[in-house]
Design an enzyme around this catalytic site. Sequence first.
Site, mmCIF file in Angstrom:
data_model
loop_
_atom_site.group_PDB
_atom_site.id
_atom_site.type_symbol
_atom_site.label_atom_id
_atom_site.label_comp_id
_atom_site.label_asym_id
_atom_site.label_seq_id
_atom_site.Cartn_x
_atom_site.Cartn_y
_atom_site.Cartn_z
ATOM 1 N N SER A 265 -11.387 -54.048 -9.550
ATOM 2 C CA SER A 265 -12.148 -52.833 -9.879
ATOM 3 C C SER A 265 -13.646 -53.096 -9.976
ATOM 4 O O SER A 265 -14.362 -52.417 -10.709
ATOM 5 C CB SER A 265 -11.636 -52.192 -11.178
ATOM 6 O OG SER A 265 -10.342 -51.676 -10.983
ATOM 7 N N GLU B 245 -9.260 -54.108 -17.114
ATOM 8 C CA GLU B 245 -8.911 -52.933 -16.319
ATOM 9 C C GLU B 245 -7.790 -52.118 -16.971
ATOM 10 O O GLU B 245 -7.125 -51.328 -16.310
ATOM 11 C CB GLU B 245 -8.508 -53.365 -14.914
ATOM 12 C CG GLU B 245 -9.639 -54.042 -14.155
ATOM 13 C CD GLU B 245 -9.177 -54.593 -12.817
ATOM 14 O OE1 GLU B 245 -8.922 -53.793 -11.910
ATOM 15 O OE2 GLU B 245 -9.069 -55.823 -12.687
ATOM 16 N N SER C 22 -8.011 -42.494 -6.341
ATOM 17 C CA SER C 22 -7.850 -43.808 -5.718
ATOM 18 C C SER C 22 -7.588 -43.678 -4.222
ATOM 19 O O SER C 22 -6.884 -42.777 -3.765
ATOM 20 C CB SER C 22 -6.709 -44.574 -6.382
ATOM 21 O OG SER C 22 -7.014 -44.863 -7.734
#
Length: 361
Positions: free
Chosen positions: A194, A16, A328
């Site tokens: 994620s 990530e 986000s």
Amino acid sequence: MAKLKVAVIFGGKSNEHDVSVVSAAHVIRSISANSDRYEIICIGITKKGHWVRFMGSVEDIENGSWAENPDNAACIFSPDPVHRGFIQLENDGSYTNIKVDAVFPVLHGKNGEDGTIQGIFQMAEIPFVGCDLLSSACCMDKDVTHTILEAHGIRTAKWISMIYRDMKQLDEKCAQMEKELGYPMYVKPANCGSSVGISKAHNYDELKAGIKAAFSHDQKVVVEQGIVGIELECAVMGNDEPFASTVGEIAAANEFYDYDAKYNNADSKTYIPARVSEDKINEVREAAVKAFKAMGCEGLARCDFFLSDKGEVILNEINTLPGHTKISMYPKLMEHAGISYAEQEDRLIKLALDRSEVDYE
């Protein structure tokens, strides 16, 4: 009053890394809005695991070119409380002690939100944003999360976990999953975020293939019963008295909200607040705070839920260092609650200092 020195750590060796640097750019810009209060020290960890002090532009962090900056200085984080921060290694063989007042780790995945780096911060006795070693580790491991939440009466999907040596009995394990969970199932590495390495299995062949693929990311795999319903997310902030934002809804462009749907597919949509009843929003908020406390979280976390087609609120996972990119959900939910990006980071730093009993004013 002297400015507080805040080290923002980003990058890392996890899969990530690329999300981390984009999140870091957002965090740095947000903290910079309070430039009268904070001085930012940028610490990057390359994909090979090298630590450097980065003194270039935030744009270079965002686009990934920061790691090649010729002005980068090698540094290490000292676990010795005497140093209170970093040791920067100079070209002439000398070193400089860079002391900081707090650390804001913008790291996702392994070695970033699994308690590894949090343990070093705790050894160094430096305040840091987010959950401590134990709660970070427990929330990162989906098997442990299920176990703790179930013990606290918080509903999760039915699950079965595997460790790598169970691959010797893969056919037997798959048969057990078919019997106890049924299709569809979600196959997940136990310690990735994620949605990396996650697949949806509709049949036996997809289940076996998904398990094998998940083991390429972690030594433990969790297989969960598929839940038909709406994906919801709730942001939580606080220490002893956390509060929950309203609830956001995910409308994934792909079959589920995988890595591509989150970060690459423009057809994925989010709705704030979620298109569900006020009663269900309140039920999710209450469950988010209960789960936050049950897992021992502090600072921040994003709690992800399903609202099943039967109206059941089912907790999916807890993310202790949620993404802070411009798309986000965590920062967007808090912004909807009337907390600007700059104020969010200010509050999170204050929570870190409060937890360490540091005089903030």
